[in-house]
Design a protein around this motif. Structure first.
Motif, PDB file in Angstrom:
ATOM      1  N   UNK A   1       2.348  -8.946  14.898  1.00  0.00           N
ATOM      2  CA  UNK A   1       1.664  -9.896  14.013  1.00  0.00           C
ATOM      3  C   UNK A   1       2.638 -10.840  13.314  1.00  0.00           C
ATOM      4  N   UNK A   2       3.935 -10.656  13.555  1.00  0.00           N
ATOM      5  CA  UNK A   2       4.929 -11.501  12.900  1.00  0.00           C
ATOM      6  C   UNK A   2       5.140 -11.157  11.442  1.00  0.00           C
ATOM      7  N   UNK A   3       4.882  -9.893  11.086  1.00  0.00           N
ATOM      8  CA  UNK A   3       4.987  -9.436   9.700  1.00  0.00           C
ATOM      9  C   UNK A   3       6.112  -8.411   9.598  1.00  0.00           C
ATOM     10  N   UNK A   4       7.011  -8.597   8.645  1.00  0.00           N
ATOM     11  CA  UNK A   4       8.120  -7.663   8.446  1.00  0.00           C
ATOM     12  C   UNK A   4       7.643  -6.455   7.662  1.00  0.00           C
ATOM     13  N   UNK A   5       7.911  -5.243   8.139  1.00  0.00           N
ATOM     14  CA  UNK A   5       7.538  -4.049   7.377  1.00  0.00           C
ATOM     15  C   UNK A   5       8.566  -3.746   6.286  1.00  0.00           C
ATOM     16  N   UNK A   6       8.080  -3.424   5.111  1.00  0.00           N
ATOM     17  CA  UNK A   6       8.901  -2.867   4.033  1.00  0.00           C
ATOM     18  C   UNK A   6       8.431  -1.424   3.881  1.00  0.00           C
ATOM     19  N   UNK A   7       9.293  -0.471   4.185  1.00  0.00           N
ATOM     20  CA  UNK A   7       8.869   0.932   4.267  1.00  0.00           C
ATOM     21  C   UNK A   7       9.258   1.704   3.012  1.00  0.00           C
ATOM     22  N   UNK A   8       8.269   2.387   2.426  1.00  0.00           N
ATOM     23  CA  UNK A   8       8.512   3.320   1.327  1.00  0.00           C
ATOM     24  C   UNK A   8       8.560   4.726   1.906  1.00  0.00           C
ATOM     25  N   UNK A   9       9.640   5.434   1.627  1.00  0.00           N
ATOM     26  CA  UNK A   9       9.839   6.763   2.194  1.00  0.00           C
ATOM     27  C   UNK A   9       9.166   7.871   1.393  1.00  0.00           C
ATOM     28  N   UNK A  10       8.999   7.671   0.087  1.00  0.00           N
ATOM     29  CA  UNK A  10       8.365   8.687  -0.763  1.00  0.00           C
ATOM     30  C   UNK A  10       7.581   7.976  -1.852  1.00  0.00           C
ATOM     31  N   UNK A  11       6.260   8.108  -1.797  1.00  0.00           N
ATOM     32  CA  UNK A  11       5.384   7.455  -2.773  1.00  0.00           C
ATOM     33  C   UNK A  11       4.561   8.525  -3.485  1.00  0.00           C
TER      34      UNK A  11
ATOM     35  N   UNK B   1       0.858  -1.174   0.000  1.00  0.00           N
ATOM     36  CA  UNK B   1       0.000   0.000   0.000  1.00  0.00           C
ATOM     37  C   UNK B   1       0.899   1.231   0.000  1.00  0.00           C
ATOM     38  N   UNK B   2       0.303   2.404  -0.096  1.00  0.00           N
ATOM     39  CA  UNK B   2       1.079   3.640   0.030  1.00  0.00           C
ATOM     40  C   UNK B   2       0.397   4.521   1.066  1.00  0.00           C
TER      41      UNK B   2
ATOM     42  N   UNK C   1      16.365  -0.033  -1.905  1.00  0.00           N
ATOM     43  CA  UNK C   1      16.217   0.049  -3.361  1.00  0.00           C
ATOM     44  C   UNK C   1      15.266   1.189  -3.718  1.00  0.00           C
ATOM     45  N   UNK C   2      15.027   1.348  -5.007  1.00  0.00           N
ATOM     46  CA  UNK C   2      13.972   2.208  -5.544  1.00  0.00           C
ATOM     47  C   UNK C   2      13.292   1.398  -6.635  1.00  0.00           C
ATOM     48  N   UNK C   3      12.001   1.127  -6.472  1.00  0.00           N
ATOM     49  CA  UNK C   3      11.332   0.203  -7.381  1.00  0.00           C
ATOM     50  C   UNK C   3      11.051   0.820  -8.754  1.00  0.00           C
ATOM     51  N   UNK C   4      10.990  -0.034  -9.770  1.00  0.00           N
ATOM     52  CA  UNK C   4      10.729   0.401 -11.133  1.00  0.00           C
ATOM     53  C   UNK C   4       9.343  -0.074 -11.573  1.00  0.00           C
ATOM     54  N   UNK C   5       8.811   0.578 -12.596  1.00  0.00           N
ATOM     55  CA  UNK C   5       7.547   0.157 -13.202  1.00  0.00           C
ATOM     56  C   UNK C   5       7.848  -0.520 -14.532  1.00  0.00           C
ATOM     57  N   UNK C   6       7.422  -1.757 -14.682  1.00  0.00           N
ATOM     58  CA  UNK C   6       7.620  -2.483 -15.939  1.00  0.00           C
ATOM     59  C   UNK C   6       6.666  -1.937 -16.988  1.00  0.00           C
TER      60      UNK C   6
ATOM     61  N   UNK D   1      12.278   5.874  -3.325  1.00  0.00           N
ATOM     62  CA  UNK D   1      11.302   6.545  -4.183  1.00  0.00           C
ATOM     63  C   UNK D   1      10.508   5.512  -4.977  1.00  0.00           C
ATOM     64  N   UNK D   2       9.206   5.631  -4.929  1.00  0.00           N
ATOM     65  CA  UNK D   2       8.358   4.732  -5.697  1.00  0.00           C
ATOM     66  C   UNK D   2       8.352   5.120  -7.175  1.00  0.00           C
ATOM     67  N   UNK D   3       8.674   4.150  -8.039  1.00  0.00           N
ATOM     68  CA  UNK D   3       8.588   4.326  -9.496  1.00  0.00           C
ATOM     69  C   UNK D   3       9.128   5.694  -9.925  1.00  0.00           C
ATOM     70  N   UNK D   4      10.412   5.890  -9.757  1.00  0.00           N
ATOM     71  CA  UNK D   4      11.017   7.213  -9.979  1.00  0.00           C
ATOM     72  C   UNK D   4      10.763   7.749 -11.384  1.00  0.00           C
ATOM     73  N   UNK D   5      10.730   6.881 -12.392  1.00  0.00           N
ATOM     74  CA  UNK D   5      10.513   7.376 -13.756  1.00  0.00           C
ATOM     75  C   UNK D   5       9.117   7.984 -13.871  1.00  0.00           C
ATOM     76  N   UNK D   6       8.124   7.370 -13.222  1.00  0.00           N
ATOM     77  CA  UNK D   6       6.786   7.948 -13.205  1.00  0.00           C
ATOM     78  C   UNK D   6       6.719   9.206 -12.369  1.00  0.00           C
ATOM     79  N   UNK D   7       7.488   9.234 -11.307  1.00  0.00           N
ATOM     80  CA  UNK D   7       7.565  10.407 -10.442  1.00  0.00           C
ATOM     81  C   UNK D   7       8.113  11.600 -11.223  1.00  0.00           C
ATOM     82  N   UNK D   8       9.205  11.365 -11.939  1.00  0.00           N
ATOM     83  CA  UNK D   8       9.837  12.425 -12.726  1.00  0.00           C
ATOM     84  C   UNK D   8       8.877  12.930 -13.801  1.00  0.00           C
ATOM     85  N   UNK D   9       8.268  11.996 -14.535  1.00  0.00           N
ATOM     86  CA  UNK D   9       7.327  12.377 -15.579  1.00  0.00           C
ATOM     87  C   UNK D   9       6.108  13.085 -15.025  1.00  0.00           C
TER      88      UNK D   9
END
Length: 431
Positions: A142-152, A56-57, A244-249, A195-203
């Protein structure tokens, strides 16, 4: 020039034009033909340490009033649905964490909203930090590992006032915010997306703010610099962290491969030495249909094409052979929860993409996780019409915001329990 020389030059020009025409026709024929079908064989179970998760974001799910880039846009753009409380994750996060726990996931990708933490420059909201403290704690319990996005895709209004990401001061302020968050949570959070999907962010920034080419380049450069600094500071706190910084396929049909190469050149290839994993978001493999869904703001038109995920994973493994690969987002939209025109069901798309994940892993791709977008429906950047949730939430018509399970919920529970689909499973969707 003599007449003979002129005629010779004309014949040469015609030959060059003919060769270019033939080359174009061959390329078009290849595009229309599409990728070759992949043999369908038995799927092998995924390893016991495989990351099964949901994504989620912050802005899309939390709701409430805050001064940010997207909250301002929601006020000025009258075509958007009113944001309101979204699915109210801000106050219902424990309920949603319980739903995630019942699914059996071991990872939950959540966002921290910079605008919520630092509503005014230099002013930290301790009450909102306490909310994020409890969110991380509830995941831990809950025994769930958080994966944190800093900028979405969202940042504070005061940063927008100073030019947003065109201004290097925004990057400096972001690094300071990221350091605050990393120091606070590094003992419980070991996976980070800057950064989430930086290429989309830039555009998106270029389109929203009508940026020139040079200004757009500054946005990219400031994001690259900020990512590198945040990567270093997180690793100073936790040498084993995964950052990392994720990409959009963008697909491998009808020019999608070229678009992927371009987007990688714009951002990923400039930071790949400071990425511990290649994180990819997969929604479609047909660039033309993908763009149609984006331009019409109707992402339920995206054809899911599960086999395209296998090709995406193989491509990324070949290009970045030393990096593990994480599917950071994957899902399928519907229009207000109605059956899709193509007849594809959410539970079938889920099983099919898991099947192709298993196939990729068996064929040598070091894919380490699969994160469904999303646990619940949410605010899809201007509209509540697109529904991606495992749980439906009818924001515009149901004031109780009840979480209603779709048929994909029991399907995902079974997948997680069995570490994939069974060896006898065969994909429902055509390749």
């Amino acid at each position: 020039m003599s007449i003979n020389a002129y005629l010779s030059k004309m014949r040469t020009s015609r030959k060059i034009l003919l060769a270019l025409t033939i080359a174009l026709l061959v390329w078009l024929a290849w595009c229309l033909q599409g990728p070759a079908a992949i043999p369908v064989t038995a799927a092998q179970s995924l390893p016991t340490n495989f990351m099964w998760g949901v994504s989620t974001s912050a802005f899309q799910a939390e709701g409430g009033q805050l001064d940010s880039e997207w909250s301002r846009l929601n006020v000025t753009d009258k075509k958007q649905d009113r944001y309101g409380n979204s699915v109210d994750f801000r106050h219902r996060y424990r309920e949603d964490v319980a739903l995630a726990r019942d699914l059996g996931v071991n990872t939950y990708r959540v966002g921290i909203n910079w605008a919520r933490v630092e509503p005014k420059q230099g002013q930290i909201d301790e009450a909102e930090l306490a909310y994020y403290d409890d969110l991380i704690l509830s995941l831990k319990q809950a025994g769930i590992a958080p994966l944190v996005t800093l900028d979405h895709f969202d940042y504070p209004g005061w940063a927008s006032d100073q030019g947003g990401w065109t201004n290097p001061k925004t990057g400096e302020a972001f690094v300071a915010y990221a350091e605050l968050i990393a120091k606070r949570y590094h003992k419980d959070v070991h996976m980070w997306i800057t950064f989430n999907e930086a290429i989309g962010y830039i555009g998106g920034q270029a389109a929203l703010h009508k940026l020139s080419l040079s200004e757009t380049g500054r946005v990219r450069d400031n994001l690259v610099i900020a990512h590198g600094k945040v990567y270093d500071l997180i690793h100073q706190l936790d040498a084993t962290a995964m950052v990392t910084s994720n990409i959009a396929w963008t697909g491998d049909r009808y020019g999608g491969s070229s678009m992927n190469r371009f987007s990688d050149w714009v951002f990923l290839d400039r930071i790949v030495d400071k990425c511990d994993v290649i994180a990819v978001d997969y929604y479609f493999s047909d660039l033309i249909e993908g763009l149609k869904g984006l331009t019409q703001q109707a992402n339920w038109l995206w054809p899911p094409e599960p086999a395209g995920l296998y090709r995406a994973l193989k491509h990324l493994q070949k290009k970045y052979p030393t990096k593990p690969i994480l599917i950071a987002e994957i899902g399928m939209g519907t229009q207000d929860g109605k059956p899709r025109p193509d007849g594809v069901k959410r539970e079938d798309a889920l099983r099919d993409t898991v099947y192709w994940t298993q196939r990729a892993r068996a064929d040598g791709v070091n894919v380490i996780g699969y994160m469904v977008w999303s646990l619940t429906d949410n605010f899809e950047w201007g509209s509540y019409t697109p529904r991606f949730g495992l749980y439906t939430v009818n924001v515009l018509k149901d004031p109780t915001l009840k979480r209603i399970p779709t048929a994909a919920v029991p399907a995902y529970k079974e997948i997680i329990r069995d570490n994939g689909v069974g060896a006898d499973y065969r994909p429902v969707s055509q390749q």
